[in-house]
Design an enzyme around this catalytic site. Structure first.
Site, mmCIF file in Angstrom:
data_model
loop_
_atom_site.group_PDB
_atom_site.id
_atom_site.type_symbol
_atom_site.label_atom_id
_atom_site.label_comp_id
_atom_site.label_asym_id
_atom_site.label_seq_id
_atom_site.Cartn_x
_atom_site.Cartn_y
_atom_site.Cartn_z
ATOM 1 N N ASP A 199 7.281 36.569 44.017
ATOM 2 C CA ASP A 199 6.874 37.659 43.125
ATOM 3 C C ASP A 199 6.693 38.958 43.915
ATOM 4 O OD1 ASP A 199 6.755 35.810 41.052
ATOM 5 O OD2 ASP A 199 4.595 35.526 41.218
ATOM 6 N N GLU A 388 9.223 38.767 31.092
ATOM 7 C CA GLU A 388 8.084 39.036 31.971
ATOM 8 C C GLU A 388 8.566 39.901 33.121
ATOM 9 O OE1 GLU A 388 6.909 35.085 33.005
ATOM 10 O OE2 GLU A 388 8.547 34.794 34.414
ATOM 11 N N ASN A 459 12.439 31.101 37.473
ATOM 12 C CA ASN A 459 12.114 32.399 36.897
ATOM 13 C C ASN A 459 12.591 33.512 37.826
ATOM 14 O OD1 ASN A 459 9.967 31.747 38.829
ATOM 15 N ND2 ASN A 459 9.114 33.679 38.152
#
Length: 667
Positions: A199, A388, A459
């Site tokens: 991230d 997201e 993701n």
């Protein structure tokens, strides 16, 4: 392939679930005011456990019927009487459709109650002195040194003897000379090889790029190689920096949640997806870290340097449920942006539960000058197929909003937009309106494959930063996890160049393991932290503390300490030398004459240290025995075999080093 467990409700806030729904008869005001609450003694259970969920009643005369539903039966099932059975690690939303009669009324009222249930794997049983073995001889994403081998800090007033080391068995012959890296010798991606960190969000500050990442290694400790990445163990972020985008200094992990740092965010349960910015406050640069708190709130921490220490000014969560800043969007995955005029903005949003029929769009809101409150109202950014992960940059005179798309089937003008890819939009002002442009980063799993050739999907999360006149895309992949041959979904950060066309649009980022070419030569004549490397194997750069149960037979959890030290992970049966490398060190025409280093180790022990050029078995310009005193300290100053020009350097250790503190060549 979505983030399992991402958006977990943390602590007591998750245990209290508010009744939602509408009355059957709108005129029945008293019945409509009757409240029912669904309460759990704990929203986190382990695989194989069973719990019965009960409805707390207030102003309710009778419950006529109740129907229980679990959104993910593979994670946990629930019976008609509310009995929950945990099946496997993950998250499920439990709903209960209730028909009840309020006190003093005759007509029934229908409501729907819901809660989030987190299922975790059973904790592995081991012994305090156990050393975890891996399938390959390289450095593992978790330190293999036992808790008893943590280096002792030596107080200046009352020195403490360093721990002693058990000598190697002289009959053991290593399988190979050098530990093997999970990253190729010529590869620059992923950025770290000895930990999972993901991230990414990147900022430029004083000629360096600082990257802030979710500490997936902490989750790996809790879940193990075969566990799921459920985010419930993560209470810290990981920070690295570089001035050439190839040699990275590992500043370590820093606590943001879980009450691990005194006075810092003790209301945070767990954290992920940090973002960062800085601005001048009272004449000094001040840094602000925004992050997801348990998947439903956004918190902020402050610091006076890009690597902390981080402190809590606000004393409460910044955004989301149970705060003074409720949002009409899901409060997670923040991105922060500071404009040329000094004004700052926060963007957020993600794939959480929301009222049926409502739009799922990210939100943007201007921050106040203090950066820990807001100045103005939030506004939706109508991003097509939003899932997201947000980013916001000013490029030229345009504001670029980038985000991760969802997994749904596309239609119309978006039919060629890949699932779970990074798309972008542009606007003339930070608050929009934004216009969709296209895709810039396909899902990394379509580029980096599994051994069987199938997509290694996960993701997507990204960050765009300008550095030395060029733009770069930071993102994460499953490359390291897959190279290790494990199931755990640990993700690893990479970087590639982001090219802009003449019309202001982006080329698709070409993802690869080669990474970014080194932007400048490395200066070996400066004092260099031993935490700086382009690659390593058999080395660990995260300080940790293991918490055992009272009997000393089971690991309760592993806490990442703030900061890091670089130490060797010795496994004599597997390899003789642990090592780290630094690329393109420029010695010049005259070359170096002396090598200096500071290290810490076990008391009265020895380690052989070699520095080789251009390969692990290259020319040894330093070959010396380091002798640690009774306090575990050692300083080295030795002549250097003639070396000029530019070379890759390999620092090789035969033996245990608890802290490779620094090194430096002298002309």
């Amino acid at each position: 392939m979505r983030k399992q467990g991402k958006r977990l409700l943390a602590g007591v806030l998750a245990a209290s679930l508010v009744l939602v729904g509408s009355a059957v008869d709108g005129k029945n005001s008293q019945a409509a005011s009757a409240k029912a609450k669904l309460s759990l003694k704990g929203t986190t259970i382990t695989v194989g456990q069973k719990k019965t969920l009960k409805i707390k009643k207030k102003n309710v005369k009778k419950i006529k019927s109740q129907k229980w539903i679990s959104s993910k039966k593979s994670v946990a099932t629930i019976s008609s009487k509310g009995k929950l059975t945990a099946k496997k690690a993950g998250k499920t939303i439990v709903k209960c459709k209730v028909t009840y009669i309020a006190k003093g009324k005759k007509k029934a009222v229908k409501k729907t109650l819901k809660c989030t249930v987190v299922v975790k794997n059973k904790k592995a049983v081991t012994t305090p002195n156990a050393v975890k073995k891996t399938t390959a001889p390289a450095a593992t994403p978790t330190p293999t040194a036992a808790p008893t081998q943590v280096p002792t800090v030596i107080p200046t007033a009352a020195p403490t003897l360093a721990p002693t080391e058990t000598p190697d068995d002289p009959t053991v012959t290593p399988e190979q000379t050098y530990a093997t890296s999970y990253k190729g010798m010529d590869a620059n991606n992923p950025l770290l090889t000895n930990s999972f960190a993901c991230d990414p969000t990147a900022i430029e500050y004083n000629g360096r790029v600082y990257v802030y990442m979710t500490n997936d290694t902490q989750e790996h400790y809790g879940q193990g190689d075969d566990g799921e990445n459920g985010y419930g163990y993560i209470t810290s972020m990981h920070v690295i920096s570089s001035d050439d985008l190839v040699n990275w200094t590992d500043h370590g992990t820093f606590s943001l949640a879980g009450g691990k740092a005194p006075g810092l965010e003790d209301y945070s349960g767990c954290c992920w997806a940090p973002c960062a910015t800085y601005k001048k406050v009272n004449g000094k640069d001040k840094f602000f870290i925004y992050y997801t708190n348990g998947g439903y709130q956004i918190n902020v921490a402050s610091a006076d340097s890009p690597t902390g220490p981080f402190y809590d000014e606000r004393k409460s969560s910044l955004l989301g449920p149970w705060t003074d800043n409720e949002s009409t969007g899901d409060a997670l995955d923040p991105a922060v942006f500071t404009d040329d005029d000094g004004s700052s903005y926060l963007v957020w949003g993600g794939d959480c539960d929301r009222p049926e029929g409502s739009k799922k769009y990210p939100r943007i809101r201007k921050l106040a000058d203090n950066m820990i409150s807001f100045d103005g109202e939030e506004k939706a950014i109508e991003a097509p197929y939003f899932f997201e992960d947000s980013g916001i940059n000013k490029i030229g005179d345009k504001y670029v909003y980038s985000y991760c798309t969802d997994w749904n089937t596309r239609t119309g003008q978006y039919k060629d937009l890949d699932v779970c890819s990074i798309a972008y939009m542009v606007a003339d002002s930070p608050m929009g309106p934004y216009k969709y442009v296209g895709e810039v980063l396909p899902n990394c799993g379509t580029v980096f494959k599994k051994p069987d050739g199938s997509d290694d999907l996960a993701n997507n999360h990204h960050s765009i930063v300008q550095f030395k006149g060029e733009y770069y895309m930071f993102y994460h992949t499953m490359v390291l996890r897959t190279a290790m041959g494990i199931h755990f979904g640990g993700r690893s950060t990479q970087v590639n160049k982001l090219n802009m066309r003449e019309d202001g649009t982006f080329d698709i980022v070409q993802q690869d393991l080669a990474g970014v070419p080194q932007l400048k030569d490395f200066d070996p004549y400066q004092e260099v932290s031993g935490l700086t490397s382009s690659n390593n194997a058999g080395m660990q750069a995260i300080e940790t503390s293991v918490v055992w149960n009272k009997k000393g037979t089971e690991v309760n959890y592993v806490v990442s300490k703030d900061g890091a030290v670089m130490h060797t992970v010795k496994d004599r049966a597997k390899y003789q030398y642990s090592w780290l490398s630094v690329k393109q060190a420029a010695f010049g025409k005259d070359g170096a004459k002396t090598f200096k280093a500071k290290l810490r180790g076990y008391g009265n022990s020895k380690v052989n240290l070699k520095v080789c050029t251009d390969a692990l078995d290259g020319k040894a310009i330093v070959d010396t025995t380091v002798e640690f005193d009774e306090y575990g300290a050692a300083e080295v100053s030795v002549p250097v075999d003639a070396v000029t020009g530019t070379h890759d350097l390999f620092f090789e250790f035969d033996g245990s080093v608890l802290d490779f503190a620094s090194w430096q060549f002298e002309k």
